[in-house]
Enzyme design. Structure first.
Site, PDB file in Angstrom:
ATOM      1  N   CYS A  74     -14.396  13.760 -11.667  1.00 46.82           N
ATOM      2  CA  CYS A  74     -14.450  15.067 -11.001  1.00 46.82           C
ATOM      3  C   CYS A  74     -14.187  16.240 -11.939  1.00 46.82           C
ATOM      4  O   CYS A  74     -14.280  17.396 -11.524  1.00 46.82           O
ATOM      5  CB  CYS A  74     -13.464  15.087  -9.838  1.00 46.82           C
ATOM      6  SG  CYS A  74     -13.729  13.735  -8.679  1.00 46.82           S
ATOM      7  N   HIS A  87      -8.797  23.068  -7.657  1.00 46.80           N
ATOM      8  CA  HIS A  87      -9.517  21.803  -7.473  1.00 46.80           C
ATOM      9  C   HIS A  87      -9.528  21.476  -5.981  1.00 46.80           C
ATOM     10  O   HIS A  87     -10.550  21.082  -5.442  1.00 46.80           O
ATOM     11  CB  HIS A  87      -8.847  20.696  -8.284  1.00 46.80           C
ATOM     12  CG  HIS A  87      -9.611  19.425  -8.312  1.00 46.80           C
ATOM     13  ND1 HIS A  87     -10.936  19.360  -8.726  1.00 46.80           N
ATOM     14  CD2 HIS A  87      -9.279  18.152  -7.972  1.00 46.80           C
ATOM     15  CE1 HIS A  87     -11.360  18.109  -8.645  1.00 46.80           C
ATOM     16  NE2 HIS A  87     -10.374  17.353  -8.185  1.00 46.80           N
ATOM     17  N   GLU A 147      -1.267  19.907  -7.207  1.00 47.26           N
ATOM     18  CA  GLU A 147      -1.891  21.065  -7.841  1.00 47.26           C
ATOM     19  C   GLU A 147      -1.093  22.326  -7.544  1.00 47.26           C
ATOM     20  O   GLU A 147      -0.911  23.181  -8.428  1.00 47.26           O
ATOM     21  CB  GLU A 147      -3.338  21.242  -7.381  1.00 47.26           C
ATOM     22  CG  GLU A 147      -4.023  22.410  -8.071  1.00 47.26           C
ATOM     23  CD  GLU A 147      -5.487  22.573  -7.740  1.00 47.26           C
ATOM     24  OE1 GLU A 147      -6.179  23.342  -8.436  1.00 47.26           O
ATOM     25  OE2 GLU A 147      -5.964  21.924  -6.779  1.00 47.26           O
ATOM     26  N   LYS A 167     -14.146  24.047  -2.080  1.00 46.46           N
ATOM     27  CA  LYS A 167     -14.550  22.735  -1.550  1.00 46.46           C
ATOM     28  C   LYS A 167     -14.395  22.676  -0.031  1.00 46.46           C
ATOM     29  O   LYS A 167     -14.964  21.795   0.615  1.00 46.46           O
ATOM     30  CB  LYS A 167     -13.724  21.622  -2.200  1.00 46.46           C
ATOM     31  CG  LYS A 167     -14.051  21.368  -3.668  1.00 46.46           C
ATOM     32  CD  LYS A 167     -13.234  20.217  -4.217  1.00 46.46           C
ATOM     33  CE  LYS A 167     -13.544  19.938  -5.677  1.00 46.46           C
ATOM     34  NZ  LYS A 167     -13.015  20.984  -6.599  1.00 46.46           N
ATOM     35  N   HIS A 179     -16.830  18.204  -1.864  1.00 47.21           N
ATOM     36  CA  HIS A 179     -16.482  17.877  -3.249  1.00 47.21           C
ATOM     37  C   HIS A 179     -17.717  17.342  -3.954  1.00 47.21           C
ATOM     38  O   HIS A 179     -18.184  16.246  -3.654  1.00 47.21           O
ATOM     39  CB  HIS A 179     -15.348  16.852  -3.250  1.00 47.21           C
ATOM     40  CG  HIS A 179     -14.755  16.609  -4.600  1.00 47.21           C
ATOM     41  ND1 HIS A 179     -15.293  17.120  -5.766  1.00 47.21           N
ATOM     42  CD2 HIS A 179     -13.651  15.892  -4.986  1.00 47.21           C
ATOM     43  CE1 HIS A 179     -14.551  16.733  -6.793  1.00 47.21           C
ATOM     44  NE2 HIS A 179     -13.564  15.985  -6.345  1.00 47.21           N
ATOM     45  N   PHE A 192     -10.351  11.201 -11.442  1.00 46.26           N
ATOM     46  CA  PHE A 192      -9.829   9.839 -11.492  1.00 46.26           C
ATOM     47  C   PHE A 192      -9.615   9.430 -12.956  1.00 46.26           C
ATOM     48  O   PHE A 192     -10.345   9.854 -13.860  1.00 46.26           O
ATOM     49  CB  PHE A 192     -10.806   8.865 -10.845  1.00 46.26           C
ATOM     50  CG  PHE A 192     -10.792   8.893  -9.329  1.00 46.26           C
ATOM     51  CD1 PHE A 192      -9.899   9.684  -8.620  1.00 46.26           C
ATOM     52  CD2 PHE A 192     -11.677   8.110  -8.608  1.00 46.26           C
ATOM     53  CE1 PHE A 192      -9.886   9.701  -7.242  1.00 46.26           C
ATOM     54  CE2 PHE A 192     -11.684   8.111  -7.217  1.00 46.26           C
ATOM     55  CZ  PHE A 192     -10.788   8.912  -6.529  1.00 46.26           C
TER      56      PHE A 192
END
Length: 412
Positions: free
Chosen positions: A162, A302, A313, A334, A339, A398
């Site tokens: 991502c 994010h 975050e 998002k 996403h 990830f």
């Protein structure tokens, strides 16, 4: 170090084809999340996604070439074409070796892989198209764009889940800054709304299952969030060395000034506790830009709408921005686009450029029930007029990979 500016932007998103259509949807607080149409999802836990609608690859690619590319490449080529047209950059024999491409993808040609796995099982290996491998592999987005425009400079594709779009833009920024190129076509592209894509993330319990309310399913920082919504699309920027851009009379949209990238070294999918790795990434980008916390006007988070990402975050932003964290608007687009995985950083970089250009910060929609652990100003539900001088864009993936970019208003 050479200065690097942005002279063109292009996007394909669930909110529309092109930057202006996408931006209009964002400012209006429109959701691009709907019931899945690309396959029969009746047996799946998640039946919703943020799909791109109304896209016609023939508007950007010759008919005979379309079948040689997976959908993620179609999106990448389209966004790059838009960005090049917006920029006005012309690649000639004289400058071709100084113009490169870095457009990555998190998962590449998953639709192609699934299709031909079925073909070989049902009809045998002789029915596999000779274009199978070029359709599938991730660097072929960059490869096809390079071939289309004649860009003979650096040709690569970072693949970092991502954080892919952000890392490609950041790496391209550094290539120009140190003199390896004068211009780069950079960003991310993704299209993996497939049975395996949705099924795989379902198996991890990462996706929202709010199937009866698609438009309200993506709700970053909200206490009722239950997972992210898979989206698709592409976001591409044209980066140029300042003097080169000025020499050709380019319209400069913004300047790239900071880039950070770190690793959590913690877990396959979960961010490090308290956002420790993300905080180091933000700080690295700020140090690279020579900026203090109060210099940041807007944070494009994010903000995936998952429990730990949003919580950690928030902690990372507070750790790095200190008291200013409570004063700066922080929004997750998002909530509207879903996403876009490897394309997220590219699209969100485009959004940051538009925020600087227009003085408008997009909202976080579906923010209804505040989470006590997420206590910043998330620009709830309605866009806001803000004088945006500098933006921070966060991307975390990830494997504990983190990427942050800082863009600022160009001042000669």
């Amino acid at each position: 170090m050479r200065r690097v500016v942005i002279t063109g932007i292009g996007a394909v998103t669930p909110l529309g084809i092109g930057v202006e259509e996408t931006w209009k949807g964002l400012v209006a607080g429109k959701s691009g999340v709907r019931l899945l149409t690309q396959f029969d999802a009746s047996e799946f836990t998640t039946k919703i996604a943020a799909e791109v609608e109304g896209f016609d690859a023939a508007n950007y690619i010759e008919a005979k070439e379309i079948k040689k590319m997976d959908r993620f490449i179609h999106f990448g080529v389209a966004a790059a074409t838009m960005a090049m047209e917006h920029s006005g950059l012309k690649i000639t024999e004289e400058n071709a070796t100084r113009v490169g491409v870095m457009v990555g993808s998190g998962m590449g040609g998953l639709p192609t892989l699934e299709k031909y796995a079925q073909v070989i099982a049902e009809r045998g290996p002789k029915k596999i198209t000779p274009f199978f491998i070029p359709m599938l592999i991730i660097n072929l987005a960059s490869g096809q764009i390079s071939i289309m425009f004649g860009a003979k400079g650096p040709n690569s594709a970072a693949v970092t889940a991502c954080a892919t779009g952000t890392h490609n833009i950041g790496d391209a920024f550094k290539l120009i800054q140190r003199g390896a190129a004068d211009a780069m076509i950079a960003g991310g592209t993704e299209s993996c709304i497939t049975p395996l894509g949705i099924g795989g993330f379902n198996a991890m319990k990462a996706l929202s299952t709010r199937n009866d309310e698609p438009e309200r399913a993506s709700r970053p920082f909200d206490a009722g969030r239950d997972g992210f919504i898979m989206g698709e699309g592409a976001g591409v920027l044209i980066l140029e060395e300042l003097e080169s851009a000025k020499k050709r009379g380019a319209n400069i949209l913004a300047e790239v000034v900071g880039y950070g990238l770190t690793g959590d070294a913690y877990h396959l999918t979960s961010p490090a506790p308290n956002g420790e790795g993300a905080a180091r990434c933000i700080r690295m980008a700020m140090d690279d830009a020579g900026m203090n916390p109060e210099d940041i006007s807007y944070v494009n988070a994010h903000g995936t709408s998952t429990k730990f990402n949003d919580e950690f975050e928030t902690m990372a932003i507070k750790t790095t921005l200190g008291a200013h964290a409570y004063k700066v608007p922080v929004s997750s687009t998002k909530s509207m686009t879903g996403h876009l995985l490897g394309a997220a950083g590219g699209v969100e970089a485009v959004i940051c450029v538009k925020a600087i250009e227009t003085g408008t910060v997009p909202p976080t929609i579906n923010y209804e029930n505040p989470d006590p652990e997420c206590d910043l100003d998330y620009v709830p539900n309605t866009a806001r007029d803000v004088k945006v001088e500098a933006t921070l864009s966060n991307s975390f993936g990830f494997g504990g990979t983190n990427g942050c970019l800082i863009f600022k208003r160009f001042n000669g």
